[in-house]
Design a protein around this motif. Structure first.
Motif, PDB file in Angstrom:
ATOM      1  N   ALA A 202      31.437 -23.685  -0.362  1.00  0.00           N
ATOM      2  CA  ALA A 202      32.343 -22.832   0.403  1.00  0.00           C
ATOM      3  C   ALA A 202      33.178 -23.659   1.369  1.00  0.00           C
ATOM      4  CB  ALA A 202      31.547 -21.764   1.156  1.00  0.00           C
ATOM      5  N   GLN A 203      32.541 -24.637   2.005  1.00  0.00           N
ATOM      6  CA  GLN A 203      33.276 -25.500   2.935  1.00  0.00           C
ATOM      7  C   GLN A 203      34.332 -26.306   2.193  1.00  0.00           C
ATOM      8  OE1 GLN A 203      33.132 -25.594   6.362  1.00  0.00           O
ATOM      9  NE2 GLN A 203      34.976 -26.820   6.004  1.00  0.00           N
ATOM     10  N   GLY A 204      34.007 -26.754   0.982  1.00  0.00           N
ATOM     11  CA  GLY A 204      34.989 -27.486   0.183  1.00  0.00           C
ATOM     12  C   GLY A 204      36.182 -26.625  -0.191  1.00  0.00           C
ATOM     13  N   ILE A 205      35.944 -25.364  -0.511  1.00  0.00           N
ATOM     14  CA  ILE A 205      37.036 -24.439  -0.847  1.00  0.00           C
ATOM     15  C   ILE A 205      37.942 -24.230   0.359  1.00  0.00           C
ATOM     16  CG2 ILE A 205      37.573 -22.057  -1.492  1.00  0.00           C
ATOM     17  CD1 ILE A 205      34.932 -22.085  -3.136  1.00  0.00           C
ATOM     18  N   VAL A 206      37.332 -24.032   1.519  1.00  0.00           N
ATOM     19  CA  VAL A 206      38.121 -23.842   2.740  1.00  0.00           C
ATOM     20  C   VAL A 206      38.946 -25.085   3.056  1.00  0.00           C
ATOM     21  CG1 VAL A 206      37.972 -23.508   5.237  1.00  0.00           C
ATOM     22  CG2 VAL A 206      36.549 -22.130   3.715  1.00  0.00           C
ATOM     23  N   SER A 207      38.353 -26.261   2.894  1.00  0.00           N
ATOM     24  CA  SER A 207      39.080 -27.507   3.162  1.00  0.00           C
ATOM     25  C   SER A 207      40.269 -27.664   2.224  1.00  0.00           C
ATOM     26  CB  SER A 207      38.130 -28.704   3.014  1.00  0.00           C
ATOM     27  OG  SER A 207      37.092 -28.650   3.978  1.00  0.00           O
ATOM     28  N   ALA A 208      40.073 -27.324   0.947  1.00  0.00           N
ATOM     29  CA  ALA A 208      41.180 -27.401  -0.012  1.00  0.00           C
ATOM     30  C   ALA A 208      42.292 -26.434   0.367  1.00  0.00           C
ATOM     31  CB  ALA A 208      40.672 -27.102  -1.424  1.00  0.00           C
ATOM     32  N   PHE A 209      41.912 -25.235   0.762  1.00  0.00           N
ATOM     33  CA  PHE A 209      42.875 -24.218   1.188  1.00  0.00           C
ATOM     34  C   PHE A 209      43.711 -24.735   2.358  1.00  0.00           C
ATOM     35  CE2 PHE A 209      44.330 -20.609   3.621  1.00  0.00           C
ATOM     36  CZ  PHE A 209      44.597 -19.625   2.695  1.00  0.00           C
ATOM     37  N   GLU A 210      43.038 -25.251   3.361  1.00  0.00           N
ATOM     38  CA  GLU A 210      43.740 -25.729   4.554  1.00  0.00           C
ATOM     39  C   GLU A 210      44.642 -26.915   4.235  1.00  0.00           C
ATOM     40  OE1 GLU A 210      40.485 -26.538   7.136  1.00  0.00           O
ATOM     41  OE2 GLU A 210      40.338 -24.470   7.875  1.00  0.00           O
ATOM     42  N   GLY A 211      44.162 -27.840   3.406  1.00  0.00           N
ATOM     43  CA  GLY A 211      44.967 -29.014   3.071  1.00  0.00           C
ATOM     44  C   GLY A 211      46.228 -28.668   2.299  1.00  0.00           C
ATOM     45  N   LEU A 212      46.105 -27.765   1.331  1.00  0.00           N
ATOM     46  CA  LEU A 212      47.270 -27.379   0.534  1.00  0.00           C
ATOM     47  C   LEU A 212      48.284 -26.614   1.378  1.00  0.00           C
ATOM     48  CD1 LEU A 212      45.365 -26.290  -2.694  1.00  0.00           C
ATOM     49  CD2 LEU A 212      46.969 -28.196  -2.527  1.00  0.00           C
ATOM     50  N   ILE A 213      47.791 -25.686   2.188  1.00  0.00           N
ATOM     51  CA  ILE A 213      48.685 -24.872   3.011  1.00  0.00           C
ATOM     52  C   ILE A 213      49.395 -25.700   4.066  1.00  0.00           C
ATOM     53  CG2 ILE A 213      48.670 -23.145   4.856  1.00  0.00           C
ATOM     54  CD1 ILE A 213      48.766 -21.802   2.258  1.00  0.00           C
ATOM     55  N   SER A 214      48.671 -26.596   4.694  1.00  0.00           N
ATOM     56  CA  SER A 214      49.213 -27.290   5.870  1.00  0.00           C
ATOM     57  C   SER A 214      50.151 -28.441   5.539  1.00  0.00           C
ATOM     58  CB  SER A 214      48.063 -27.809   6.738  1.00  0.00           C
ATOM     59  OG  SER A 214      47.277 -28.752   6.014  1.00  0.00           O
ATOM     60  N   PHE A 240      46.471 -24.829  -5.964  1.00  0.00           N
ATOM     61  CA  PHE A 240      46.192 -23.648  -5.150  1.00  0.00           C
ATOM     62  C   PHE A 240      45.523 -22.582  -6.010  1.00  0.00           C
ATOM     63  CE2 PHE A 240      47.459 -20.139  -2.211  1.00  0.00           C
ATOM     64  CZ  PHE A 240      46.992 -20.705  -1.040  1.00  0.00           C
ATOM     65  N   GLY A 241      46.015 -22.416  -7.252  1.00  0.00           N
ATOM     66  CA  GLY A 241      45.397 -21.471  -8.170  1.00  0.00           C
ATOM     67  C   GLY A 241      43.976 -21.866  -8.531  1.00  0.00           C
ATOM     68  N   GLU A 242      43.731 -23.170  -8.716  1.00  0.00           N
ATOM     69  CA  GLU A 242      42.383 -23.643  -9.015  1.00  0.00           C
ATOM     70  C   GLU A 242      41.443 -23.406  -7.837  1.00  0.00           C
ATOM     71  OE1 GLU A 242      42.568 -27.692 -10.247  1.00  0.00           O
ATOM     72  OE2 GLU A 242      43.910 -27.283 -11.936  1.00  0.00           O
ATOM     73  N   MET A 243      41.979 -23.563  -6.634  1.00  0.00           N
ATOM     74  CA  MET A 243      41.169 -23.285  -5.457  1.00  0.00           C
ATOM     75  C   MET A 243      40.732 -21.816  -5.452  1.00  0.00           C
ATOM     76  SD  MET A 243      41.504 -21.639  -2.294  1.00  0.00           S
ATOM     77  CE  MET A 243      43.279 -21.584  -2.118  1.00  0.00           C
ATOM     78  N   CYS A 244      41.650 -20.916  -5.802  1.00  0.00           N
ATOM     79  CA  CYS A 244      41.314 -19.487  -5.872  1.00  0.00           C
ATOM     80  C   CYS A 244      40.292 -19.227  -6.979  1.00  0.00           C
ATOM     81  CB  CYS A 244      42.571 -18.659  -6.121  1.00  0.00           C
ATOM     82  SG  CYS A 244      43.720 -18.622  -4.736  1.00  0.00           S
ATOM     83  N   ALA A 245      40.443 -19.914  -8.117  1.00  0.00           N
ATOM     84  CA  ALA A 245      39.487 -19.755  -9.214  1.00  0.00           C
ATOM     85  C   ALA A 245      38.097 -20.237  -8.785  1.00  0.00           C
ATOM     86  CB  ALA A 245      39.961 -20.531 -10.440  1.00  0.00           C
ATOM     87  N   SER A 246      38.038 -21.294  -7.990  1.00  0.00           N
ATOM     88  CA  SER A 246      36.757 -21.783  -7.476  1.00  0.00           C
ATOM     89  C   SER A 246      36.119 -20.752  -6.546  1.00  0.00           C
ATOM     90  CB  SER A 246      36.954 -23.106  -6.720  1.00  0.00           C
ATOM     91  OG  SER A 246      37.418 -24.126  -7.584  1.00  0.00           O
ATOM     92  N   ALA A 247      36.941 -20.081  -5.742  1.00  0.00           N
ATOM     93  CA  ALA A 247      36.429 -19.033  -4.858  1.00  0.00           C
ATOM     94  C   ALA A 247      35.852 -17.877  -5.676  1.00  0.00           C
ATOM     95  CB  ALA A 247      37.544 -18.537  -3.940  1.00  0.00           C
ATOM     96  N   LEU A 248      36.519 -17.532  -6.775  1.00  0.00           N
ATOM     97  CA  LEU A 248      36.015 -16.460  -7.637  1.00  0.00           C
ATOM     98  C   LEU A 248      34.686 -16.866  -8.279  1.00  0.00           C
ATOM     99  CD1 LEU A 248      36.331 -13.755  -9.111  1.00  0.00           C
ATOM    100  CD2 LEU A 248      37.646 -14.962 -10.862  1.00  0.00           C
ATOM    101  N   ALA A 273      32.420 -13.522   1.066  1.00  0.00           N
ATOM    102  CA  ALA A 273      32.870 -14.605   1.942  1.00  0.00           C
ATOM    103  C   ALA A 273      34.004 -15.403   1.314  1.00  0.00           C
ATOM    104  CB  ALA A 273      31.691 -15.525   2.278  1.00  0.00           C
ATOM    105  N   ALA A 274      33.889 -15.727   0.019  1.00  0.00           N
ATOM    106  CA  ALA A 274      34.946 -16.489  -0.653  1.00  0.00           C
ATOM    107  C   ALA A 274      36.046 -15.576  -1.195  1.00  0.00           C
ATOM    108  CB  ALA A 274      34.357 -17.326  -1.784  1.00  0.00           C
ATOM    109  N   GLY A 275      35.699 -14.343  -1.494  1.00  0.00           N
ATOM    110  CA  GLY A 275      36.708 -13.405  -1.994  1.00  0.00           C
ATOM    111  C   GLY A 275      37.817 -13.173  -0.983  1.00  0.00           C
ATOM    112  N   ALA A 276      37.462 -13.242   0.307  1.00  0.00           N
ATOM    113  CA  ALA A 276      38.486 -13.073   1.343  1.00  0.00           C
ATOM    114  C   ALA A 276      39.542 -14.166   1.261  1.00  0.00           C
ATOM    115  CB  ALA A 276      37.823 -13.081   2.723  1.00  0.00           C
ATOM    116  N   ILE A 277      39.152 -15.345   0.790  1.00  0.00           N
ATOM    117  CA  ILE A 277      40.113 -16.442   0.635  1.00  0.00           C
ATOM    118  C   ILE A 277      41.146 -16.088  -0.424  1.00  0.00           C
ATOM    119  CG2 ILE A 277      40.350 -18.836  -0.115  1.00  0.00           C
ATOM    120  CD1 ILE A 277      37.622 -19.404   1.101  1.00  0.00           C
TER     121      ILE A 277
END
Length: 339
Positions: A202-214, A240-248, A273-277
């Motif tokens: 979960a922490q890895g997914i959040v880090s990927a999200f933040e890195g891509l967005i920022s 970004f799509g792969e990050m969402c697939a990882s959250a799913l 928790a990950a679905g909110a991402i």
């Protein structure tokens, strides 16, 4: 039909010129203009047709499109009046993808007919260039080829939608309980390690999200006044799509797990928790399109995406863990649990 959904006069005129005033249906290619009886006038039987319909209920209407995109040249194809009626009367036989193929094929044919070697060569280059991207939506391919105003942002929104929509639909189905997978049994002793792995993921997914967005999207778009890089844009969108697939996948892992009663409350707290991402991530293409299509948009626009767990989630998780540990210890001491 909103004003933005209609093709403006310059778009209609450009579609006709780029089609050589011939119908883009490869089985027709009839002339769409010619002399009238009045020597000072001409007859026009050509029409600018919408590939994705302009209003609800029309052929191939896509509710996810913005009005400005429906009225853009990238959503248009030049046809004679008869072919226009045929494709709109039978949209199942004439889907959007087929019309995009008509438009692309006709553009190549016209280039060859007018004898513009440069145009033919450019068309071949565009075809080879698109091969480098792999599978894209037809609209994304046309945006890359046309590269009109704000193409970097239109391309980003389109590729994000294309990559993320299947994940969002699957997440929606998962929340509603519309599909199941065989549960993975996790034993009493194995659960803490299993939980640790899930939390690290979960922490890895959040880090990927933040890195891509920022940073990554801005880098792909290029500096102000400098053209962006289409390959970087597509690659960033796919990440970004792969990050969402990882959250799913994470959500499926925590939902389709079989644990002992002692750990059940802990497992249930993980759900969502990950679905909110995924839900927050889908706000990005919507924001980009709304901003780019705003006719008075100037200056800097900011989107804030909040990755937030429910109130007191951490406290509740710690409490559930403590209850589980106490229950296990009591069971071991009483002999009910063979540790």
């Amino acid at each position: 039909m909103a004003a933005e959904d209609r093709f403006k006069k310059p778009v209609v005129e450009m579609l006709a010129k780029r089609a050589g005033n011939r119908c883009s249906n490869p089985d027709c290619r009839a002339f769409t203009s010619g002399p009238a009886d009045d020597t000072e006038r001409a007859v026009n039987v050509g029409e600018a047709a919408h590939i994705y319909g302009a209003n609800p209920g029309s052929a191939r209407y896509d509710v996810s499109m913005e009005s400005v995109d429906r009225g853009a040249i990238t959503n248009g194809i030049w046809l004679c009046g008869n072919c226009h009626k045929v494709i709109d009367d039978d949209p199942n036989r004439y889907p959007a993808g087929l019309l995009f193929e008509w438009q692309k094929s006709h553009a190549s044919w016209v280039s060859e007919q007018v004898g513009k070697t440069g145009a033919v060569v450019r068309r071949r280059y565009e075809e080879r260039h698109l091969e480098e991207f792999g599978k894209l939506s037809y609209l994304a391919e046309r945006i890359i080829s046309e590269k009109g105003d704000g193409w970097e942002y239109h391309l980003t929104a389109e590729v994000l939608r294309y990559e993320m929509t299947p994940v969002l639909r699957r997440w929606s189905a998962l929340k509603k309980g519309f599909y199941m997978k065989p549960p993975l049994p996790v034993g009493l002793r194995e659960f803490p390690d299993w939980l640790s792995v899930r939390m690290n993921e979960a922490q890895g997914i959040v880090s990927a999200f933040e890195g891509l967005i920022s940073g990554e999207f801005e880098r792909a778009w290029g500096d102000p006044g400098v053209p962006g890089n289409d390959r970087d844009i597509v690659e960033t969108c796919r990440l970004f799509g792969e990050m969402c697939a990882s959250a799913l996948l994470w959500e499926e892992q925590v939902r389709f797990v079989s644990v002992q009663d002692e750990w059940q409350q802990v497992a249930e707290l993980l759900r969502g928790a990950a679905g909110a991402i995924i839900e927050e991530a889908f706000k990005l293409p919507e924001f980009i399109e709304e901003t780019v299509n705003d006719p008075v948009a100037t200056g800097t626009y900011k989107l804030t995406l909040v990755l937030q767990l429910p109130d007191q989630w951490s406290e509740n998780l710690e409490a559930a863990m403590a209850i589980a540990r106490d229950s296990i210890i009591a069971g071991i001491q009483s002999g009910d649990i063979d540790w």
